[in-house]
Enzyme design. Structure first.
Site, PDB file in Angstrom:
ATOM      1  N   THR A   1       3.855  18.661   6.056  1.00 54.05           N
ATOM      2  CA  THR A   1       4.985  18.105   6.822  1.00 54.05           C
ATOM      3  C   THR A   1       5.027  18.794   8.184  1.00 54.05           C
ATOM      4  O   THR A   1       4.544  19.909   8.323  1.00 54.05           O
ATOM      5  CB  THR A   1       6.280  18.395   6.029  1.00 54.05           C
ATOM      6  OG1 THR A   1       6.288  17.564   4.884  1.00 54.05           O
ATOM      7  CG2 THR A   1       7.532  18.167   6.840  1.00 54.05           C
TER       8      THR A   1
ATOM      9  N   ARG B   1      11.860   8.069  -3.475  1.00 48.72           N
ATOM     10  CA  ARG B   1      12.150   9.515  -3.485  1.00 48.72           C
ATOM     11  C   ARG B   1      12.508   9.988  -2.064  1.00 48.72           C
ATOM     12  O   ARG B   1      11.827   9.659  -1.112  1.00 48.72           O
ATOM     13  CB  ARG B   1      10.936  10.268  -4.011  1.00 48.72           C
ATOM     14  CG  ARG B   1      11.118  11.798  -4.089  1.00 48.72           C
ATOM     15  CD  ARG B   1      10.544  12.502  -2.884  1.00 48.72           C
ATOM     16  NE  ARG B   1      10.596  13.942  -3.007  1.00 48.72           N
ATOM     17  CZ  ARG B   1      10.300  14.786  -2.024  1.00 48.72           C
ATOM     18  NH1 ARG B   1       9.919  14.319  -0.861  1.00 48.72           N
ATOM     19  NH2 ARG B   1      10.369  16.087  -2.191  1.00 48.72           N
ATOM     20  N   ILE B   2      13.583  10.733  -1.967  1.00 50.47           N
ATOM     21  CA  ILE B   2      13.970  11.296  -0.666  1.00 50.47           C
ATOM     22  C   ILE B   2      13.905  12.817  -0.773  1.00 50.47           C
ATOM     23  O   ILE B   2      14.416  13.399  -1.738  1.00 50.47           O
ATOM     24  CB  ILE B   2      15.380  10.815  -0.272  1.00 50.47           C
ATOM     25  CG1 ILE B   2      15.315   9.313   0.064  1.00 50.47           C
ATOM     26  CG2 ILE B   2      15.928  11.607   0.911  1.00 50.47           C
ATOM     27  CD1 ILE B   2      16.643   8.652   0.320  1.00 50.47           C
TER      28      ILE B   2
HETATM   29  N1  ASP Z   1       9.550  19.107   2.319  1.00 53.22           N
HETATM   30  C1  ASP Z   1       8.706  17.946   2.203  1.00 53.22           C
HETATM   31  C2  ASP Z   1       9.215  17.072   1.082  1.00 53.22           C
HETATM   32  O1  ASP Z   1       9.570  17.593   0.039  1.00 53.22           O
HETATM   33  C3  ASP Z   1       7.276  18.265   1.959  1.00 53.22           C
HETATM   34  C4  ASP Z   1       6.662  19.304   2.853  1.00 53.22           C
HETATM   35  O2  ASP Z   1       7.362  20.055   3.490  1.00 53.22           O
HETATM   36  O3  ASP Z   1       5.434  19.359   2.945  1.00 53.22           O
HETATM   37  O4  ASP Z   1       9.204  15.875   1.226  1.00 53.22           O
END
Ligand code: ASP
Length: 334
Positions: free
Chosen positions: A205, A233-234
Site C-alpha cells: 500500500t 472488504r474495506i
Molecule cells: N492496510 C492495507 C489494507 O489492509 C494493506 C497494506 O497496508 O498493505 O487494506
C-alpha cells in the site's frame, strides 16, 4: 516560517526474501516520488497538493499495490480505496470499492472538496467520478500479470490475506520466526479468522505525509487492499483515524494488516498523543506502535507541524523514505 518535511511509504508487507532486484526497484520508485514531493514543497506547493501528487505517482507505477498493480479480490477484480486529509480545518475525503478510476486519491480529494460528504463507496463513488469527469479506465488496466499469478497462489494455499511469503514453486520456504510462515490451508500456525488462516503481511500500500512551509500538515493513503480479499472488504486505508489522519499538529499514514490498524485507530492515536499528552512526534509514534498495535502487524509514517518526521513499524520492514528542508533524504526497507 516552518521547515517543510515529507515522508512516503510503500507498505509494511515486506517479504524478508524479496529478491534484491525488486527491493532496488521499490527503492528507485520511492526515491523518485520523494524527490518530486520535496521539489514541490521547496517551490512552495501546499502539503495537500504534494501528498496528492506523490500518491498519484505511486498509483500510476505498477510496482506498488495502489492504482495499477493493485491487489486482486478473490474474483480477480480490483476494488481500490483511498483517503486524503488536510490538517487545515481537518477536512477529509475517502473512497472505497473503486474499480475504474485511474487515480483514486484524486477522487478522494474531490469527495472532500466537491461533495457534501466525507466518504463514498462502490457504485456511488464511481457515479461521482463520472460526474466529476476524472480519468476512468477499464478494470483490466489495473491488473498485472504478476498479481494474477499471486492470486492463483493465494487461492491454491487457501489464504485469505495473501502475501509474498506463500512459497513460489521451487523457492525456499521463508524463515518461520516471528510468524513468517507461508499461509497454508491448515493454518500453518498462523492466526485464524473465522476458521480460515490469515497471513499477517500484505503487499505494498502507499501513503504520503507532508508539512509545508506554512506548517500545514496533510496525509494521503491509497491501496488495492489485500490479495484474495472478499468482495466488499474495506480496510484501514480509506478510514479517517485508522489508516489516515491529519490535524493542525501532525499528519499520519499507516500500512499493514487493515483489521489490526482499524481496531487500534492507529493514525488518530498518534495525533491524540501529540495533541493531548504533548508528546514529541517520535515519542508518539513509538508509543502507538508499541502499546496500541498488535505485534507484527503494521507501520506508519508521520510529520508534525514543527517539521519533525517519524516512522515506526513492528513488521519485518516497511518500504519508506523521508526528506526534510535541511537536505536530509533517506529511503529504506528494513
Ligand atoms: N492496510 C492495507 C489494507 O489492509 C494493506 C497494506 O497496508 O498493505 O487494506
Amino acid at each position: 516560517m516552518v521547515r517543510w518535511a515529507i515522508a512516503v511509504h510503500g507498505g509494511a508487507g515486506v517479504d524478508p526474501a524479496l529478491p534484491v532486484e525488486r527491493q532496488e526497484e521499490a527503492r528507485r520508485v520511492l526515491a523518485r516520488c520523494l524527490s518530486a514531493g520535496a521539489a514541490a514543497l521547496r517551490s512552495g506547493a501546499s502539503a495537500l497538493d504534494v501528498v496528492e501528487m506523490v500518491v498519484r505517482e505511486l498509483e500510476t507505477d505498477p510496482v506498488f499495490n495502489a492504482g495499477r498493480g493493485s491487489a486482486l479480490t478473490r474474483n480477480g477484480t480490483v476494488e481500490m480505496e483511498s483517503s486524503i486529509m488536510d490538517g487545515l480545518g481537518r477536512r477529509c475525503g475517502a473512497v472505497s470499492g473503486v474499480s475504474t478510476v485511474k487515480n483514486p486519491v484524486s477522487l478522494a480529494r474531490l469527495v472532500m472538496e466537491r461533495s457534501p460528504h466525507s466518504y463514498l463507496a462502490f457504485d456511488g463513488a464511481e457515479e461521482f467520478a463520472r460526474e466529476q469527469g476524472v480519468e476512468m479506465v477499464d478494470n483490466s488496466y489495473f491488473i498485472t500479470e504478476e498479481n494474477l499469478r499471486m492470486l492463483k497462489l493465494a487461492k491454491e494455499s487457501n489464504s485469505i490475506v495473501f502475501d509474498y511469503r506463500v512459497p513460489l514453486p521451487g523457492a525456499d520456504t521463508c524463515n518461520s520466526s516471528a510468524g513468517l510462515v507461508a499461509a497454508k490451508a491448515d493454518g500453518g500456525g498462523l492466526p485464524m479468522m473465522n476458521g480460515l488462516p490469515i497471513s499477517i503481511y500484505s503487499p505494498e500500500t502507499v501513503g504520503c505525509v507532508a508539512v509545508d512551509g506554512t506548517g500545514r500538515c496533510a496525509a494521503a493513503t491509497s491501496t488495492g487492499g489485500l490479495m484474495n480479499k472478499m468482495n466488499g472488504r474495506i480496510g484501514d486505508s480509506p478510514l479517517i483515524g485508522s489508516g489516515t489522519y491529519a490535524c493542525q499538529a501532525c499528519a499520519v499514514s499507516c500500512t499493514g494488516e487493515g483489521e489490526a490498524i482499524i481496531r487500534s485507530t492507529l493514525a488518530r492515536d498518534v495525533a491524540a498523543l501529540v495533541e493531548y499528552k504533548g508528546l514529541s512526534l517520535p515519542e508518539a509514534v513509538d508509543q502507538a506502535v508499541k502499546e496500541r498495535l498488535d505485534e507484527g502487524k503494521a507501520g506508519l509514517i508521520a510529520v508534525s507541524r514543527n517539521g519533525e518526521v517519524a516512522m515506526g513499524f513492528n513488521t519485518v520492514g516497511m518500504f519508506r523514505g523521508c526528506a526534510t528542508e535541511e537536505g536530509f533524504m533517506e529511503v529504506a526497507i528494513w
